[in-house]
Write a protein that holds these residues in place. Structure first.
Motif, PDB file in Angstrom:
ATOM      1  N   SER A 154     147.936  25.673 -30.032  1.00  0.00           N
ATOM      2  CA  SER A 154     147.267  25.246 -28.670  1.00  0.00           C
ATOM      3  C   SER A 154     147.615  25.745 -27.196  1.00  0.00           C
ATOM      4  O   SER A 154     148.572  26.315 -26.988  1.00  0.00           O
ATOM      5  N   ALA A 155     146.433  25.766 -26.767  1.00  0.00           N
ATOM      6  CA  ALA A 155     146.467  26.241 -25.137  1.00  0.00           C
ATOM      7  C   ALA A 155     146.833  25.186 -24.448  1.00  0.00           C
ATOM      8  O   ALA A 155     146.801  25.389 -23.131  1.00  0.00           O
ATOM      9  N   GLY A 156     147.248  23.690 -24.817  1.00  0.00           N
ATOM     10  CA  GLY A 156     147.632  22.688 -24.066  1.00  0.00           C
ATOM     11  C   GLY A 156     146.363  22.309 -23.654  1.00  0.00           C
ATOM     12  O   GLY A 156     145.180  22.466 -23.942  1.00  0.00           O
ATOM     13  N   GLY A 157     146.433  21.026 -22.712  1.00  0.00           N
ATOM     14  CA  GLY A 157     145.226  20.416 -22.455  1.00  0.00           C
ATOM     15  C   GLY A 157     145.749  19.291 -21.334  1.00  0.00           C
ATOM     16  O   GLY A 157     146.993  19.212 -20.972  1.00  0.00           O
ATOM     17  N   SER A 158     144.942  18.858 -20.464  1.00  0.00           N
ATOM     18  CA  SER A 158     143.563  18.839 -20.678  1.00  0.00           C
ATOM     19  C   SER A 158     142.915  20.174 -20.093  1.00  0.00           C
ATOM     20  O   SER A 158     141.564  20.452 -20.564  1.00  0.00           O
ATOM     21  N   GLY A 181     149.732  15.364 -16.590  1.00  0.00           N
ATOM     22  CA  GLY A 181     150.321  16.696 -17.282  1.00  0.00           C
ATOM     23  C   GLY A 181     149.436  18.007 -17.333  1.00  0.00           C
ATOM     24  O   GLY A 181     149.653  19.010 -17.709  1.00  0.00           O
ATOM     25  N   SER A 182     148.030  17.431 -16.911  1.00  0.00           N
ATOM     26  CA  SER A 182     146.961  18.391 -17.410  1.00  0.00           C
ATOM     27  C   SER A 182     146.836  19.710 -16.934  1.00  0.00           C
ATOM     28  O   SER A 182     145.952  20.505 -17.119  1.00  0.00           O
ATOM     29  N   ILE A 183     147.701  20.118 -15.789  1.00  0.00           N
ATOM     30  CA  ILE A 183     147.882  20.972 -15.169  1.00  0.00           C
ATOM     31  C   ILE A 183     148.991  21.879 -15.504  1.00  0.00           C
ATOM     32  O   ILE A 183     148.987  22.920 -16.100  1.00  0.00           O
TER      33      ILE A 183
END
Length: 471
Positions: A154-158, A181-183
């Protein structure tokens, strides 16, 4: 769907106008006429094309516009992207959803104007999970955004699309925003710097300012601390909240010796995995060597916090289901993905608890403030375990399993959104056994982004962040 080996690394760094510059460095090169702004935009487009087939990070491409250097700005001529939940005039805003057909925005969102005031040249919009609800940028019927450090992950999100492009070197910085947490999550996953500012530090997000509790803050993801610091100073130049102390331009570590709280496990009872614990302990040892004092701390957060935040999250999905027709044409809430539907259905069963949930969430600031007595900042993991493989958090996972996995992963970041305090993710010196980045997080008092940036500068100077192009 196309599959990739778990350890495939993808980057776009090459000998062109962008070189290995961060945003500050590229803007300086453009000002000195060592490279042209149009050349930088053209080469950024080429870099994006070189990695996009592997990363799937872009929602909307624009033909490289003519940079407006007359407007000036600290990032004048720097190519970038806007996240696709924020209006950019003439481009559709899709919010990562197939539940409606987005219309072209008639005007820039207020934050878009603030972002543009830094001088950036926008090349398009980046992908996000549906309505920004997920900590991974994955979909039911489309390719996921992949992590450039390991495309099986995963690259993370959002803000996963933005993080993937910046980490891969396609652009120096990109817009991101953070409602839980999206940053910071994608910054941690992709080895970047991600600062969530104090509530009210930048202009209010158009959607969240109408809510009873504004949990969203806008900013950027970057590869260097100085880019994040420069952006925050530029944002203040465009508009400064008179209710907050000015941050100004932070240019490096300070001589102050900080009192730092160390939190290894989440207040909600989730234990951090071994790799994350080791990364935080390594960071604590570095800070002590640099002269700071580190001591354990564990905020006495209401044990209902996680359940309350989940209920508020469900309320947001419910409200989108009710008002979604305002987003675009043909909105059909039945086409929202499994996570969005599950959150909405969960909230329908709990709606009568809404007032109590809001009351308790707003009281979280008291426990947070109590934890900071005698401390300047708090060091913790960003996430309770390291970056998961693609599919682990996908919206195709049955909702009960999916929400259990999300809560076991996103255990630290939401507190800052509820309280409205600043928080920054920076790359740790330690990486996972398979070479993926690990982030550590610093959280501060309301309005004290300066301390967070100064300690981030100190870590970056002591052990420069690992670079994908050096692998």
């Amino acid at each position: 769907m196309t599959t990739f080996e778990e350890q495939t690394t993808v980057h776009a760094f090459r000998d062109d106008a962008l070189g290995e510059h961060d945003a500050v460095g590229l803007a300086e090169a453009i000002r000195r006429r060592e490279v042209g702004a149009a050349e930088a935009a053209r080469d950024a487009v080429a870099r994006v094309r070189a990695v996009e087939a592997r990363l799937n990070a872009v929602e909307v491409h624009m033909d490289a516009p003519a940079p407006d250097l007359e407007a000036g700005g600290v990032f004048a001529g720097v190519p970038t992207f806007v996240k696709d939940n924020t209006d950019y005039r003439g481009l559709p805003t899709g919010h990562g959803s197939v539940a409606f057909a987005p219309r072209a925005a008639r005007r820039h969102a207020p934050f878009t104007r603030q972002f543009l005031s830094s001088g950036v040249t926008v090349l398009g919009k980046t992908r996000l999970p549906e309505f920004g609800f997920s900590p991974t940028t994955e979909y039911e019927d489309a390719e996921p955004v992949r992590n450039p450090w390991g495309t099986g992950h995963s690259a993370g999100g959002s803000s996963g699309g933005s993080a993937a492009l910046v980490a891969a070197g396609a652009v120096p910085v990109a817009h991101a925003n953070d409602g839980g947490g999206s940053i910071r999550i994608p910054a941690a996953c992709c080895g970047l710097v991600g600062l969530k500012p104090t509530r009210g530090r930048v202009v209010a997000n158009a959607q969240s300012r109408q809510l009873p509790l504004d949990i969203v803050g806008d900013g950027i993801v970057s590869r260097t601390v100085r880019d994040s610091a420069a952006f925050l100073a530029a944002a203040e130049t465009h508009w400064r909240n008179p209710k907050l102390p000015s941050v100004g331009l932070v240019e490096g570590p300070s001589g102050r010796r900080l009192r730092i709280g160390l939190m290894l496990d989440s207040p909600n009872g989730v234990r951090t995995d071994d790799a994350g614990r080791a990364a935080v302990m390594d960071t604590a040892a570095t800070l002590e060597r640099l002269g700071h004092t580190v001591q354990p701390v564990q905020p006495a957060i209401d044990p209902r916090f996680t359940e309350d935040f989940l209920t508020y999250w469900g309320m947001l999905s419910f409200l989108i289901g009710v008002t979604g027709r305002t987003l675009g044409d043909g909105f059909d809430r039945r086409r929202m993905d499994g996570l969005s539907r599950g959150l909405r259905e969960m909230y329908v069963k709990k709606w009568s608890s809404t007032l109590g949930v809001l009351r308790r969430l707003k009281r979280t600031r008291e426990a947070y403030a109590a934890a900071f007595r005698g401390l300047d900042i708090v060091l913790s993991p960003v996430l309770a375990h390291t970056t998961p493989p693609i599919g682990h958090l996908a919206p195709t996972v049955p909702f009960p399993t999916l929400i259990e996995r999300i809560l076991a992963y996103v255990a630290f970041t939401p507190i800052n959104n509820v309280v409205g305090t600043p928080s920054i993710s920076v790359p740790a010196a330690r990486v996972t056994d398979d070479g993926l980045p690990i982030g550590v997080m610093f959280s501060g008092r309301p309005g004290d982004e300066r301390s967070l940036l100064e300690v981030a500068f100190a870590l970056e100077a002591d052990r420069p962040f690992r670079r994908i192009q050096d692998l």
